[in-house]
Scaffold this motif. Structure first.
Motif, PDB file in Angstrom:
ATOM      1  N   SER A 184       0.808  -1.232   0.000  1.00  0.00           N
ATOM      2  CA  SER A 184       0.000   0.000   0.000  1.00  0.00           C
ATOM      3  C   SER A 184       0.835   1.273   0.000  1.00  0.00           C
ATOM      4  CB  SER A 184      -0.943   0.003   1.212  1.00  0.00           C
ATOM      5  OG  SER A 184      -0.232  -0.155   2.415  1.00  0.00           O
ATOM      6  N   ASN A 217      -2.500  -2.827  -6.334  1.00  0.00           N
ATOM      7  CA  ASN A 217      -3.680  -3.532  -5.830  1.00  0.00           C
ATOM      8  C   ASN A 217      -4.012  -4.719  -6.724  1.00  0.00           C
ATOM      9  OD1 ASN A 217      -6.941  -2.325  -4.612  1.00  0.00           O
ATOM     10  ND2 ASN A 217      -6.020  -4.326  -4.573  1.00  0.00           N
ATOM     11  N   GLY A 231     -12.159  -6.573   0.194  1.00  0.00           N
ATOM     12  CA  GLY A 231     -12.048  -5.696  -0.968  1.00  0.00           C
ATOM     13  C   GLY A 231     -12.318  -4.252  -0.593  1.00  0.00           C
ATOM     14  N   SER A 232     -13.304  -4.061   0.282  1.00  0.00           N
ATOM     15  CA  SER A 232     -13.603  -2.702   0.739  1.00  0.00           C
ATOM     16  C   SER A 232     -12.476  -2.164   1.615  1.00  0.00           C
ATOM     17  CB  SER A 232     -14.920  -2.686   1.523  1.00  0.00           C
ATOM     18  OG  SER A 232     -15.998  -3.020   0.678  1.00  0.00           O
ATOM     19  N   ILE A 238      -9.186  -2.931   1.752  1.00  0.00           N
ATOM     20  CA  ILE A 238      -7.952  -2.580   1.049  1.00  0.00           C
ATOM     21  C   ILE A 238      -8.219  -1.495   0.012  1.00  0.00           C
ATOM     22  CG2 ILE A 238      -8.045  -4.309  -0.819  1.00  0.00           C
ATOM     23  CD1 ILE A 238      -4.960  -3.291   1.280  1.00  0.00           C
ATOM     24  N   GLY A 239      -9.389  -1.519  -0.626  1.00  0.00           N
ATOM     25  CA  GLY A 239      -9.720  -0.482  -1.594  1.00  0.00           C
ATOM     26  C   GLY A 239      -9.831   0.889  -0.942  1.00  0.00           C
ATOM     27  N   TYR A 240     -10.526   0.963   0.188  1.00  0.00           N
ATOM     28  CA  TYR A 240     -10.617   2.227   0.913  1.00  0.00           C
ATOM     29  C   TYR A 240      -9.259   2.646   1.467  1.00  0.00           C
ATOM     30  CZ  TYR A 240     -15.723   1.597   0.864  1.00  0.00           C
ATOM     31  OH  TYR A 240     -17.026   1.437   0.479  1.00  0.00           O
ATOM     32  N   THR A 273     -15.590  -3.215   8.010  1.00  0.00           N
ATOM     33  CA  THR A 273     -14.911  -4.120   7.069  1.00  0.00           C
ATOM     34  C   THR A 273     -13.944  -5.026   7.819  1.00  0.00           C
ATOM     35  OG1 THR A 273     -13.121  -2.529   6.592  1.00  0.00           O
ATOM     36  CG2 THR A 273     -15.065  -2.478   5.156  1.00  0.00           C
ATOM     37  N   ALA A 286      -9.367  -9.526  -2.891  1.00  0.00           N
ATOM     38  CA  ALA A 286      -8.481  -8.381  -3.122  1.00  0.00           C
ATOM     39  C   ALA A 286      -8.824  -7.658  -4.420  1.00  0.00           C
ATOM     40  CB  ALA A 286      -7.023  -8.838  -3.151  1.00  0.00           C
ATOM     41  N   GLY A 321     -10.770  -4.527  -4.084  1.00  0.00           N
ATOM     42  CA  GLY A 321     -10.072  -3.261  -3.890  1.00  0.00           C
ATOM     43  C   GLY A 321      -9.795  -2.561  -5.204  1.00  0.00           C
ATOM     44  N   ASN A 358     -11.246   1.290  -6.319  1.00  0.00           N
ATOM     45  CA  ASN A 358     -10.456   2.402  -6.844  1.00  0.00           C
ATOM     46  C   ASN A 358     -10.848   2.784  -8.262  1.00  0.00           C
ATOM     47  OD1 ASN A 358      -8.089   3.275  -4.932  1.00  0.00           O
ATOM     48  ND2 ASN A 358      -8.325   1.063  -4.662  1.00  0.00           N
TER      49      ASN A 358
END
Length: 464
Positions: free
Chosen positions: A51, A81, A252-253, A255-257, A344, A396, A399, A403
Motif C-alpha cells: 500500500s 492492488n 475488498g472494501s 484494502i480499496g478504501y 470491514t 483483493a 479493492g 479504486n
C-alpha cells in the motif's frame, strides 16, 4: 501418528496434529504462537509495501516534477492492488509446496525490490506515468504475502482457535496499511512534502529484519503440504465462490478504501498532502484492530451471523457517507468512513472464520456417514487452505473495483464520489442477502445450509 516437536528450524515438523489436546497443551500452542508472531511481522511489512503507493501519490505535484492528475494517481494506486490480488493464489499454493518458513523468508526478502525501486524513481523529476506504474506493479509482491501467511497459520491452530488466530494474523498484517500512512505523515511533518523517497527508504532495513526473523524463528509443517489438485477441488466447491463474493465486500472494501482514502480526501475536500495524511491512517488502523474482534465474535456467535451484522452496518455507513457528501460535511464524512473501516475489519475476521467451520462440518458429516475421520479432517484442512487462497485473491480484486469506481466517479461531470458510493451500497445489500440466504436461513444439517455449521462451531468451542 503423534506429532513431534521441531528439532531444528530448517526441518519440517512431521505429523503435526493440533486437534490432539495433549499435544496442543504440551507443545503445539507454544510452537503455533511463535510462528504466529513472526508471520504477523512479515505480513505487516508486506501490507506496508503493497500500500506504499497510496502514500507516495500524496507527494506527487509539479513541485517535485511529478504533475499527475487525480485520475492518473488513482491508476498508480490501482496497479499494485491488482498485481497483489493476482499473486495471492500462487502465493497460497507456494507455501504448500515450499513450506511456511521457507516461503516467508523469500516473500519477505523479495520486497527489497519494490521498496528500492520506489525509493529511486520518486526522486526523478519527469518520470513518465508508465514507468511509475511498472514500479508500482512490483509493490504487488507485498499483497501476495497475505494468502501464504494465512494458509500457513491455519495449519498450526486447532479449528476452535482459528477464528482468533486468523484474526490476529490478518489484523496484524492489515495494520501495515495504517503504519505506512503514519510513516508518510511523519515524513511530511519532518522533511516536508517534497521527499517521498524517505517513505520507501524507511522500509528497506525493516524488510531485512522480517526475513531474518522468519529464518531464525519460524517452522515448516509437513501438514501444510497439499496434494496436487487441492485448488481444483476447492474451485469445484460452491462455498468457495459464495465466500469469495462476501470477501470482495469485506476485504475488498478494506484494502480499496485503504488505498483510496487519502486521494478521496484530497479530491473531495481539496486537502493538502499534510491535511490528507493527518487523517488517512485512522481508518486502516481501526479496521485492522477490529479484524481479530470479528474472529473472536465469530468464535462465540458464528461467522455467518457476525458477517450479516457487518454488512448491515456497512450499508448504513455508506448511506451516511452519501448524506455527508450532500451536506459537504467533512466531520460527518470522516466519522462515516472510519465506521466503514471498522465494519470491514469485523467482516474480514468473520468471513475467514466461516471457511474452516464450513469444511469442518463437511468432514463431520462424512464421518457420520461412515467415512474415515483422519482422511475427512485432512481433506477439510486441505480445502480450507485452498479456499483461503482463492477467496483472498478474489476478495483483493474488490479493492481494484473500489479504486476504479472512485476514478470513474471523480472523473465524471459531478466530480465527486457519490456514484461510486451508490454502487458500493448496492453490493453490500447483495452480500447481506447472500449471507442470510446461504449461511443462516433454515436449519438443515448439510453444508449448503450452514446454520448448523455455525451452531456446531459454537458447540465445539463450548466443549473445549
Amino acid at each position: 501418528m503423534t506429532a513431534r516437536a521441531p528439532a531444528g528450524r530448517a526441518r519440517w515438523i512431521e505429523g503435526w496434529n493440533p486437534e490432539d489436546e495433549r499435544f496442543w497443551e504440551s507443545t503445539g500452542k507454544h510452537v503455533a504462537r511463535r510462528n504466529l508472531i513472526f508471520s504477523i511481522v512479515s505480513e505487516h511489512i508486506g501490507f506496508s509495501v503493497w500500500s506504499i503507493w497510496s502514500v507516495l501519490v500524496l507527494f506527487m505535484s509539479p513541485e517535485i516534477g511529478l504533475p499527475f492528475t487525480a485520475s492518473e494517481k488513482f491508476l498508480l494506486v490501482v496497479t499494485p492492488n491488482l498485481v497483489g490480488a493476482v499473486l495471492r493464489l500462487p502465493y497460497s499454493a507456494a507455501v504448500t509446496r515450499f513450506g511456511g518458513r521457507n516461503w516467508t523468508i523469500f516473500s519477505s526478502a523479495v520486497l527489497l525490490v519494490p521498496a528500492g525501486l520506489a525509493c529511486y524513481f520518486v526522486q526523478q523529476p519527469g518520470t513518465p506515468l508508465w514507468v511509475l506504474m511498472l514500479v508500482g506493479a512490483t509493490a504487488g509482491l507485498g499483497g501476495g504475502n497475505f494468502s501464504s501467511s494465512m494458509t500457513n497459520i491455519t495449519t498450526f491452530f486447532p479449528q476452535r482457535h482459528q477464528g482468533w488466530a486468523l484474526g490476529l494474523n490478518a489484523g496484524g498484517g492489515n495494520l501495515g496499511v495504517a503504519a505506512v500512512q503514519v510513516v508518510g505523515l511523519l515524513v511530511i511533518a519532518v522533511a516536508g512534502g517534497t521527499n517521498p523517497a524517505y517513505v520507501a527508504a524507511i522500509y528497506l532495513p525493516l524488510i531485512v529484519v522480517a526475513a531474518l526473523c522468519a529464518a531464525l524463528f519460524m517452522d515448516n509443517v509437513d501438514a501444510v503440504r497439499a496434494r496436487p489438485g487441492a485448488l481444483r477441488e476447492a474451485a469445484a466447491n460452491k462455498h468457495t465462490w459464495w465466500i469469495s463474493v462476501l470477501y470482495i465486500g469485506t476485504f475488498g472494501s478494506f484494502i480499496g478504501y485503504g488505498f483510496a482514502f487519502g486521494l478521496v480526501l484530497q479530491t473531495e475536500f481539496g486537502f493538502t498532502p499534510l491535511q490528507a495524511a493527518s487523517w488517512t491512517f485512522l481508518g486502516p488502523l481501526l479496521g485492522s484492530v477490529s479484524r481479530p474482534v470479528g474472529g473472536w465474535l465469530s468464535d462465540r456467535f458464528g461467522g455467518g451471523r457476525v458477517t450479516l451484522w457487518a454488512f448491515a452496518g456497512m450499508t448504513a455507513g455508506t448511506g451516511a457517507l452519501l448524506f455527508a457528501s450532500s451536506r459537504g460535511s467533512f466531520a460527518m464524512y470522516l466519522v462515516a468512513f472510519i465506521a466503514l473501516f471498522v465494519l470491514t475489519g469485523v467482516g474480514n475476521g468473520s468471513t475467514y472464520k466461516m471457511i474452516p467451520a464450513i469444511f469442518a462440518k463437511e468432514a463431520e458429516d462424512a464421518v457420520t456417514d461412515g467415512g474415515e475421520a483422519v482422511a475427512a479432517f485432512s481433506r477439510a484442512r486441505r480445502l480450507s487452505g485452498a479456499v483461503i487462497g482463492i477467496a483472498g485473491a478474489v476478495g483483493a480484486l474488490g479493492g481494484v473495483g473500489i479504486n476504479l469506481a472512485f476514478r470513474a466517479s471523480y472523473g465524471g461531470e459531478a466530480a465527486n464520489g457519490d456514484a461510486a458510493l451508490l454502487v458500493f451500497l448496492c453490493y453490500y445489500v447483495l452480500c447481506a442477502l447472500v449471507t442470510w440466504a446461504v449461511y443462516l436461513r433454515g436449519s438443515r444439517g448439510s453444508a449448503a445450509g450452514p446454520r448448523s455449521v455455525e451452531a456446531r462451531s459454537k458447540a465445539e468451542a463450548t466443549r473445549a
